[in-house]
Design a protein around this motif. Sequence first.
Motif, PDB file in Angstrom:
ATOM      1  N   ALA A  29      -2.703  -4.351 -11.987  1.00 54.99           N
ATOM      2  CA  ALA A  29      -3.104  -5.444 -11.087  1.00 54.99           C
ATOM      3  C   ALA A  29      -3.308  -4.972  -9.647  1.00 54.99           C
ATOM      4  CB  ALA A  29      -2.063  -6.555 -11.133  1.00 54.99           C
ATOM      5  N   GLY A  30      -3.074  -3.669  -9.380  1.00 56.55           N
ATOM      6  CA  GLY A  30      -3.289  -3.140  -8.041  1.00 56.55           C
ATOM      7  C   GLY A  30      -2.191  -3.472  -7.053  1.00 56.55           C
ATOM      8  N   ARG A  31      -0.985  -3.743  -7.566  1.00 55.95           N
ATOM      9  CA  ARG A  31       0.121  -4.136  -6.688  1.00 55.95           C
ATOM     10  C   ARG A  31       0.975  -2.949  -6.249  1.00 55.95           C
ATOM     11  NH1 ARG A  31       2.981  -9.222  -9.568  1.00 55.95           N
ATOM     12  NH2 ARG A  31       4.246  -9.111  -7.662  1.00 55.95           N
ATOM     13  N   VAL A  32       0.608  -1.747  -6.711  1.00 52.33           N
ATOM     14  CA  VAL A  32       1.406  -0.549  -6.416  1.00 52.33           C
ATOM     15  C   VAL A  32       0.569   0.461  -5.637  1.00 52.33           C
ATOM     16  CG1 VAL A  32       2.768   1.332  -7.393  1.00 52.33           C
ATOM     17  CG2 VAL A  32       2.743  -0.900  -8.529  1.00 52.33           C
ATOM     18  N   LYS A  33       1.145   0.996  -4.565  1.00 51.63           N
ATOM     19  CA  LYS A  33       0.486   2.034  -3.769  1.00 51.63           C
ATOM     20  C   LYS A  33       1.321   3.308  -3.787  1.00 51.63           C
ATOM     21  CE  LYS A  33      -1.734  -1.124  -0.437  1.00 51.63           C
ATOM     22  NZ  LYS A  33      -1.812  -1.512   1.001  1.00 51.63           N
ATOM     23  N   VAL A  34       0.630   4.428  -3.821  1.00 50.92           N
ATOM     24  CA  VAL A  34       1.279   5.738  -3.704  1.00 50.92           C
ATOM     25  C   VAL A  34       0.682   6.446  -2.495  1.00 50.92           C
ATOM     26  CG1 VAL A  34       1.717   7.963  -4.787  1.00 50.92           C
ATOM     27  CG2 VAL A  34       1.695   5.884  -6.181  1.00 50.92           C
ATOM     28  N   ASN A  35       1.546   6.731  -1.527  1.00 53.52           N
ATOM     29  CA  ASN A  35       1.102   7.363  -0.276  1.00 53.52           C
ATOM     30  C   ASN A  35      -0.049   6.597   0.359  1.00 53.52           C
ATOM     31  OD1 ASN A  35       3.041   9.311  -0.638  1.00 53.52           O
ATOM     32  ND2 ASN A  35       1.642  10.846  -1.461  1.00 53.52           N
ATOM     33  N   GLY A  36       0.068   5.276   0.342  1.00 54.04           N
ATOM     34  CA  GLY A  36      -0.884   4.418   1.028  1.00 54.04           C
ATOM     35  C   GLY A  36      -2.126   4.047   0.252  1.00 54.04           C
ATOM     36  N   THR A  37      -2.272   4.587  -0.979  1.00 57.19           N
ATOM     37  CA  THR A  37      -3.453   4.315  -1.783  1.00 57.19           C
ATOM     38  C   THR A  37      -3.083   3.545  -3.037  1.00 57.19           C
ATOM     39  OG1 THR A  37      -4.502   6.357  -1.004  1.00 57.19           O
ATOM     40  CG2 THR A  37      -5.422   5.349  -2.992  1.00 57.19           C
ATOM     41  N   ILE A  38      -3.825   2.488  -3.346  1.00 56.22           N
ATOM     42  CA  ILE A  38      -3.560   1.720  -4.562  1.00 56.22           C
ATOM     43  C   ILE A  38      -3.742   2.612  -5.774  1.00 56.22           C
ATOM     44  CG2 ILE A  38      -4.393  -0.169  -6.026  1.00 56.22           C
ATOM     45  CD1 ILE A  38      -5.115  -1.696  -3.504  1.00 56.22           C
ATOM     46  N   SER A  39      -2.755   2.576  -6.671  1.00 52.92           N
ATOM     47  CA  SER A  39      -2.809   3.395  -7.876  1.00 52.92           C
ATOM     48  C   SER A  39      -2.929   2.501  -9.098  1.00 52.92           C
ATOM     49  CB  SER A  39      -1.546   4.253  -8.007  1.00 52.92           C
ATOM     50  OG  SER A  39      -1.536   4.951  -9.232  1.00 52.92           O
ATOM     51  N   THR A  40      -3.918   2.772  -9.929  1.00 55.14           N
ATOM     52  CA  THR A  40      -4.072   2.030 -11.183  1.00 55.14           C
ATOM     53  C   THR A  40      -4.012   2.976 -12.380  1.00 55.14           C
ATOM     54  OG1 THR A  40      -6.477   2.158 -10.996  1.00 55.14           O
ATOM     55  CG2 THR A  40      -5.406   0.163 -10.153  1.00 55.14           C
ATOM     56  N   ALA A  41      -3.595   4.220 -12.148  1.00 52.10           N
ATOM     57  CA  ALA A  41      -3.517   5.236 -13.210  1.00 52.10           C
ATOM     58  C   ALA A  41      -2.133   5.221 -13.843  1.00 52.10           C
ATOM     59  CB  ALA A  41      -3.828   6.620 -12.643  1.00 52.10           C
ATOM     60  N   MET A  42      -2.089   4.862 -15.125  1.00 55.39           N
ATOM     61  CA  MET A  42      -0.801   4.737 -15.804  1.00 55.39           C
ATOM     62  C   MET A  42      -0.035   6.061 -15.908  1.00 55.39           C
ATOM     63  SD  MET A  42      -0.456   1.629 -16.340  1.00 55.39           S
ATOM     64  CE  MET A  42      -1.599   0.288 -16.033  1.00 55.39           C
ATOM     65  N   GLY A  43      -0.749   7.152 -16.036  1.00 59.49           N
ATOM     66  CA  GLY A  43      -0.078   8.430 -16.242  1.00 59.49           C
ATOM     67  C   GLY A  43       0.220   9.194 -14.968  1.00 59.49           C
ATOM     68  N   GLN A  44       0.005   8.570 -13.828  1.00 51.92           N
ATOM     69  CA  GLN A  44       0.197   9.299 -12.569  1.00 51.92           C
ATOM     70  C   GLN A  44       1.641   9.757 -12.414  1.00 51.92           C
ATOM     71  OE1 GLN A  44      -1.058   7.268  -9.012  1.00 51.92           O
ATOM     72  NE2 GLN A  44      -0.316   8.862  -7.656  1.00 51.92           N
ATOM     73  N   GLN A  45       1.807  11.008 -12.062  1.00 47.68           N
ATOM     74  CA  GLN A  45       3.135  11.573 -11.821  1.00 47.68           C
ATOM     75  C   GLN A  45       3.463  11.474 -10.334  1.00 47.68           C
ATOM     76  OE1 GLN A  45       5.278  13.477 -14.071  1.00 47.68           O
ATOM     77  NE2 GLN A  45       4.055  12.832 -15.818  1.00 47.68           N
ATOM     78  N   ILE A  46       4.688  11.028 -10.050  1.00 47.24           N
ATOM     79  CA  ILE A  46       5.134  11.009  -8.658  1.00 47.24           C
ATOM     80  C   ILE A  46       6.499  11.691  -8.586  1.00 47.24           C
ATOM     81  CG2 ILE A  46       3.851   8.881  -8.190  1.00 47.24           C
ATOM     82  CD1 ILE A  46       7.520   8.556  -7.974  1.00 47.24           C
ATOM     83  N   THR A  47       6.791  12.222  -7.412  1.00 45.40           N
ATOM     84  CA  THR A  47       8.081  12.880  -7.196  1.00 45.40           C
ATOM     85  C   THR A  47       8.921  12.028  -6.265  1.00 45.40           C
ATOM     86  OG1 THR A  47       7.075  15.063  -7.471  1.00 45.40           O
ATOM     87  CG2 THR A  47       9.245  14.968  -6.426  1.00 45.40           C
ATOM     88  N   PRO A  48      10.032  11.454  -6.755  1.00 40.60           N
ATOM     89  CA  PRO A  48      10.887  10.631  -5.891  1.00 40.60           C
ATOM     90  C   PRO A  48      11.340  11.409  -4.659  1.00 40.60           C
ATOM     91  CG  PRO A  48      11.531  10.405  -8.191  1.00 40.60           C
ATOM     92  CD  PRO A  48      10.526  11.530  -8.140  1.00 40.60           C
ATOM     93  N   GLY A  49      11.253  10.761  -3.513  1.00 43.31           N
ATOM     94  CA  GLY A  49      11.646  11.410  -2.270  1.00 43.31           C
ATOM     95  C   GLY A  49      10.511  12.173  -1.610  1.00 43.31           C
ATOM     96  N   VAL A  50       9.443  12.424  -2.369  1.00 43.41           N
ATOM     97  CA  VAL A  50       8.277  13.118  -1.830  1.00 43.41           C
ATOM     98  C   VAL A  50       7.119  12.142  -1.659  1.00 43.41           C
ATOM     99  CG1 VAL A  50       6.574  14.940  -2.216  1.00 43.41           C
ATOM    100  CG2 VAL A  50       8.979  15.305  -2.845  1.00 43.41           C
ATOM    101  N   HIS A  51       6.835  11.388  -2.721  1.00 45.73           N
ATOM    102  CA  HIS A  51       5.783  10.381  -2.658  1.00 45.73           C
ATOM    103  C   HIS A  51       6.363   9.053  -2.142  1.00 45.73           C
ATOM    104  CE1 HIS A  51       4.008  13.226  -5.568  1.00 45.73           C
ATOM    105  NE2 HIS A  51       2.861  12.820  -5.064  1.00 45.73           N
ATOM    106  N   LYS A  52       5.575   8.382  -1.342  1.00 42.41           N
ATOM    107  CA  LYS A  52       5.971   7.063  -0.834  1.00 42.41           C
ATOM    108  C   LYS A  52       5.319   6.003  -1.723  1.00 42.41           C
ATOM    109  CE  LYS A  52       5.811   4.109   3.289  1.00 42.41           C
ATOM    110  NZ  LYS A  52       5.306   3.990   4.679  1.00 42.41           N
TER     111      LYS A  52
END
Length: 248
Positions: A29-52
């Motif tokens: 639904a576009g309600r989540v942003k990673v480092n300021g950019t809306i993310s709609t990719a289900m498989g996106q990997q993020i690193t806690p403490g590194v990615h906002k």
Amino acid sequence: MNNKPVRLQKFLAMAGIASRRKAEEFIAAGRVKVNGTISTAMGQQITPGVHKVLFDNKRVEVREKLIYILLNKPKGYVTTLSDPQGRPIVTSLLPGIKERVFPVGRLDLDTEGALLLTNDGELAQSILHPKFEVHKTYEAEVKGLPSEQTIRSLEKGILLDEKKTAPAKLRIIRKNNRNSVIIITIHEGRKRQVKKMFQMVGHPVQSLKRLAYGDLGLDNLAIGKFKILTKNDIKRIFSKKNPLQTKK
């Protein structure tokens, strides 16, 4: 919390936003942003403490303290965290709880009884996912008196929304000329499943109450009250024992 990469939906679950399944809906639904950019990719990997990570423009962080609550939900409350119609929400019944918790599954506005709330998205996923077959037991007052054949058909499974329901357990505990009270245990989580099952066999539900998850029941918990669950309580959720179905 370690800083190993995890999938975005898992991170949201770990942070107590929602179960992984619901978190995927939020991402889509576009309600989540990673480092300021809306993310709609289900498989996106993020690193806690590194990615906002932001959810609805609010910072998401993993909580170290997990909490598990059993609420005896009254009728007239919605199992969402907000309601555009201004109806009362279940979290308003949790005075003193500072953690942000969410309901595990849902109960209709006119349905009462056992409702789990937590900030542990991983546990919520385990309870909601069909493969774990967590038993949910309800007390349903239905119109009329279902025949033995009808009870057996419900136990074996009926065609509902073009898909057969999984085996269930039913036991009539009270009856009169107009209504019957039935204990029913299912392990699926389809929307309004119990109501739809009885509607399909010609015995619409007049009132519905969830009594237990697995072997974890309401016991003497008053309507509108809650209790904090222990580790042993959590284990009981996944128990295949069903004392409520034992004939006395």
